[in-house]
Design a protein around this motif. Structure first.
Motif, PDB file in Angstrom:
ATOM      1  N   ASP A 121      -3.434  -3.228  -2.635  1.00 11.28           N
ATOM      2  CA  ASP A 121      -3.805  -2.367  -2.741  1.00 11.28           C
ATOM      3  C   ASP A 121      -3.608  -2.450  -4.587  1.00 11.28           C
ATOM      4  O   ASP A 121      -2.779  -2.573  -4.889  1.00 11.28           O
ATOM      5  N   LYS A 137     -12.001   0.630  -0.862  1.00  9.99           N
ATOM      6  CA  LYS A 137     -11.976   1.735  -0.290  1.00  9.99           C
ATOM      7  C   LYS A 137     -12.920   2.640   0.603  1.00  9.99           C
ATOM      8  O   LYS A 137     -13.366   3.321  -1.032  1.00  9.99           O
ATOM      9  N   MET A 192      -4.258   0.658  -6.773  1.00  4.86           N
ATOM     10  CA  MET A 192      -3.306   1.710  -7.350  1.00  4.86           C
ATOM     11  C   MET A 192      -2.169   2.214  -6.437  1.00  4.86           C
ATOM     12  O   MET A 192      -2.429   2.286  -5.473  1.00  4.86           O
ATOM     13  N   GLU A 248       0.287  -0.639  -0.234  1.00  6.52           N
ATOM     14  CA  GLU A 248       0.002   0.082   0.328  1.00  6.52           C
ATOM     15  C   GLU A 248       0.824   0.923  -0.039  1.00  6.52           C
ATOM     16  O   GLU A 248       1.879   1.874   0.857  1.00  6.52           O
ATOM     17  N   ASP A 249       0.416   2.148  -1.454  1.00  7.32           N
ATOM     18  CA  ASP A 249       1.722   3.120  -1.008  1.00  7.32           C
ATOM     19  C   ASP A 249       1.165   4.862  -0.077  1.00  7.32           C
ATOM     20  O   ASP A 249       1.805   5.166   0.328  1.00  7.32           O
ATOM     21  N   GLU A 250      -0.224   4.699   0.066  1.00  6.10           N
ATOM     22  CA  GLU A 250      -1.508   5.616   0.857  1.00  6.10           C
ATOM     23  C   GLU A 250      -0.538   5.350   2.771  1.00  6.10           C
ATOM     24  O   GLU A 250      -0.863   4.320   2.947  1.00  6.10           O
TER      25      GLU A 250
HETATM   26 CA    CA Z   1      -2.751   3.202  -3.528  1.00  5.31          CA
END
Ligand code: CA
Length: 233
Positions: free
Chosen positions: A52, A104, A54, A8-10
């Protein structure tokens, strides 16, 4: 400890997931980019992956496909996390090989329940079907013991004792460990009880071959082929 991998990048979501998964008792490996994720999956071999959609570099879908193409990783359950809620995207995710799909914003308790449910489905634990030691064969599916092809009749306690010994031939199990494992924590039994059941086990097994149960005086028991029959009383 069971490892859950979060890709997950967030940052905010990553922190939230890590915090809640750790609270549930999992070890969490968190990766923020697609490129690093695949190598990390190979290294830590997680029980479940939260992925995730994206991500920078590689998308979640691409990572999912790559994992599914690796024979040693393909059975790891993948839960896709995505902001997209479109039916088409969901189908795309599932065709890429995801096991589950969460949109989400998600509810934390629901996500934790999904993690648990997917973990249960995972064929991660290799279930032994039989144990063999010299001429003794334990069929763990049928719950039967054979020696030199002869059926050995054992009571349930003797069966459990033998199973424990045969899990690690040569290893010495103390009476306390045998008690705890075979009888459980809640039941009070004297350690002498172990000796009684070992004697029964020996009697049944030795009808068809030499004595392989070794008594380690004042300590416990092991199964190995250096056992001496004169210790068997
Ligand atoms: Ca993302």
């Amino acid at each position: 400890m069971t490892t859950v991998m979060v890709i997950e990048d967030e940052e905010a979501i990553g922190i939230l997931l890590k915090y809640n998964l750790e609270k549930e008792g999992y070890e969490v490996v968190w990766e923020t980019s697609g490129n690093k994720a695949l190598a990390a999956v190979e290294k830590c071999c997680p029980a479940v992956i939260l992925l995730d959609w994206m991500l920078p570099e590689l998308s979640g879908i691409e990572i999912c496909k790559m994992i599914r193409n690796k024979p040693d990783l393909k059975s790891i359950p993948i839960i896709m996390l995505t902001a997209r809620g479109e039916e088409e995207d969901k189908i795309k995710g599932l065709t890429a090989g995801a096991d589950d799909y969460v949109t989400k914003p998600f509810s934390v308790p629901e996500l934790m329940a999904r993690v648990k449910a997917n973990m249960r489905r995972a064929p991660e634990i290799i279930i032994e079907k039989e144990y063999t030691f010299e001429d003794i064969r334990m069929d763990l599916v049928e719950h039967k013991v054979f020696r030199n092809g002869n059926y050995v009749h054992l009571g349930p306690t003797e069966f459990r004792l033998l199973k424990m010994l045969m899990e690690a031939p040569g290893k010495v199990f103390s009476r306390e460990i045998l008690l705890k494992t075979v009888w459980g924590d809640n039941i009070y039994v004297e350690s002498r009880t172990v000796d009684v059941h070992i004697r029964r086990l020996r009697r049944a097994l030795n009808e068809f071959g030499p004595d392989y149960i070794r008594t380690i005086r004042a300590t416990g028991y092991a199964i190995d082929n250096t056992a001496m029959t004169d210790e068997s009383n």
